[in-house]
Structures are given as C-alpha cells and as structure tokens.
Scaffold this active site. Structure first.
Site, short mmCIF file in Angstrom:
data_model
loop_
_atom_site.label_atom_id
_atom_site.label_comp_id
_atom_site.label_asym_id
_atom_site.label_seq_id
_atom_site.Cartn_x
_atom_site.Cartn_y
_atom_site.Cartn_z
N HIS A 166 68.37 -34.33 33.91
CA HIS A 166 68.44 -33.38 34.97
C HIS A 166 67.07 -33.54 35.70
O HIS A 166 67.00 -33.61 36.94
CB HIS A 166 68.65 -31.88 34.66
CG HIS A 166 68.72 -31.12 35.84
ND1 HIS A 166 67.41 -30.26 36.48
CD2 HIS A 166 69.64 -30.66 36.65
CE1 HIS A 166 67.70 -29.90 37.36
NE2 HIS A 166 68.97 -29.73 37.66
N HIS A 174 78.49 -27.05 32.15
CA HIS A 174 77.45 -27.43 32.92
C HIS A 174 76.59 -28.37 31.95
O HIS A 174 76.08 -27.72 31.07
CB HIS A 174 76.81 -26.06 33.31
CG HIS A 174 75.61 -26.51 34.16
ND1 HIS A 174 74.52 -25.64 34.08
CD2 HIS A 174 75.63 -27.32 35.34
CE1 HIS A 174 73.80 -26.15 35.24
NE2 HIS A 174 74.45 -26.97 35.60
#
Length: 242
Positions: A51, A9
């Site tokens: 992100h 991730h």
C-alpha cells in the site's frame, strides 16, 4: 452488482498482515468472495502488492519504494508489525499475489497506487502485464484508482476491462467522468456519502462500493440505502442475513 456485499480490504487487514499472501488465504478460508489489494511499484519497475510509498510502517526496512529494487525488499519482514506470529511473511510480487488470488477463485478489486515518485507510464505497463499473464476471470476483476489519469490511460489500453474510480468525496462531475471513462463502479469514503448521491449513482447504472467500513451499524445503513458493497478490514463484523 459485479463484486459482493463484502470485500476484504487488503485481505482482512484486521485479521492478518495487510497485502500478504496469508491475508489472501484467510479471505478465501472465511468464504469472503472478493478481496481488495494494492498494486505498487519499486524503483526497478517490479510491481508489488503493497500500500504505502515508504517501507517504514509495514516492514523492518525503511525508505521509499522508489529507491529499492526487488533484491532490496524480497527478504523484508512484512508481518511482524501485525504480530510476530507472521514474521515469515514477505512483500509479494504482484504476479505471485494475482496468481494466488486467481487460484483461490476470489474476485479482485485491484487498486493502482500512483505516488509522486512515478508517472502513469511507469506503473501501468507492469500491472497490465501481470494481469494479462496471471488473471483468468476478467468478469471478476475491477481495477480502481484515485488517479483519473491512470484510469483514462488504462481504458485506452484495455477497452473491455472493468474500471472503478476512487474518490474520498464524490465530485459534482462524477457522472460526466463515469461516462468518459466507461466506469462500472464508483468507490468512495462512506463518511462523506449521502442518500441522494447513492440514489443518483444507482440510477446511472453504476455499482457503488464504500471504504473502509468497520462499523456494522453503519454498514447496514449503507446497504439499506442502496450501496452495493462494503470494503472492510474485518468481514466477520457483519452478519448480512439479519
């Protein structure tokens, strides 16, 4: 299964600063076959691997990405929030990140972020251009997004690319949407997943990947129930030979 049972991730986000080139390298060094990263956009149209929609949490800068151009962010420190050891890490342009991941021979789950500052028509063209230029192994690429609108537009642009829909909770009409979009996978928050839904998704011929699984016991339960892969911040937590 297209991807792998373990997907790093944001590039092993518990081991290195997330969404950095160093995180991509450590993923490869650990032998983790697939990585998940985020495709985001600056105000000047530059696609980056990042992100958040604001700089504040991850860098020594502040403010929304939409107010920045590449020159504004190119020298920001994106590593010290994790450890001063990584103070030299910078926000990667998406083309540099994708080229490195391809060079490292990792599989890629590329999540397209779509924050309110942007429309699908803003972020899709630069992301598609990066992939067409810098990615060589489209069988080892899944493009995912929480935005069904973005996936629908991408399907129209690229009929053969492998798409995955992200949901927190899988909706009742998932099968209809999967057929409409030509999905290969569904990605969801494992905390809201039940055995019946896992079985139904697998019976429909789709891959199922769960985020963000950092509990080894929960991961083993999910895999035994039929989930294909775990998106995790630390692949070292899992010994999948057990």
């Amino acid at each position: 299964m297209i991807a792998d049972r373990l997907i790093a991730h944001r590039g092993c986000a518990l081991l290195r600063p997330e969404n950095t080139l160093e995180a991509m390298r450590v993923t490869a060094d650990l032998g983790v076959p697939w990585v998940e990263i985020d495709a985001n956009l600056l105000g000047d149209g530059t696609a980056i691997m990042f992100h958040d929609d604001y700089l504040d949490r991850l860098t020594n800068g502040s403010g929304p990405l939409a107010a920045c151009n590449w020159q504004d962010v190119a020298t920001l420190d994106v590593g010290s929030h994790f450890s001063t050891e990584y103070s030299a890490e910078r926000i990667p342009r998406l083309d540099d990140a994708v080229a490195l991941i391809d060079e490292l021979r990792l599989g890629l789950n590329l999540e397209i972020k779509l924050y309110p500052h942007y429309a699908v028509a803003d972020i899709l063209p630069p992301v598609v251009a990066v992939l067409e230029k810098s990615w060589s192994r489209f069988d080892n690429l899944i493009i995912s997004s929480f935005s069904t609108e973005a996936l629908r537009a991408l399907r129209a642009l690229q009929p053969d690319w492998q798409l995955g829909q992200l949901w927190e909770r899988i909706p009742a009409d998932w099968a209809m949407l999967a057929e409409e979009l030509g999905l290969v996978s569904i990605h969801c928050d494992y905390r809201y997943l039940d055995v019946a839904t896992i079985a139904a998704i697998k019976a429909a011929g789709l891959d199922l990947y769960c985020y963000t699984v950092n509990d080894p016991t929960a991961g083993q339960v999910l895999l035994k129930a039929g989930v294909d892969g775990l998106i995790t911040d630390n692949p070292l937590l899992f010994n999948l030979q057990d």
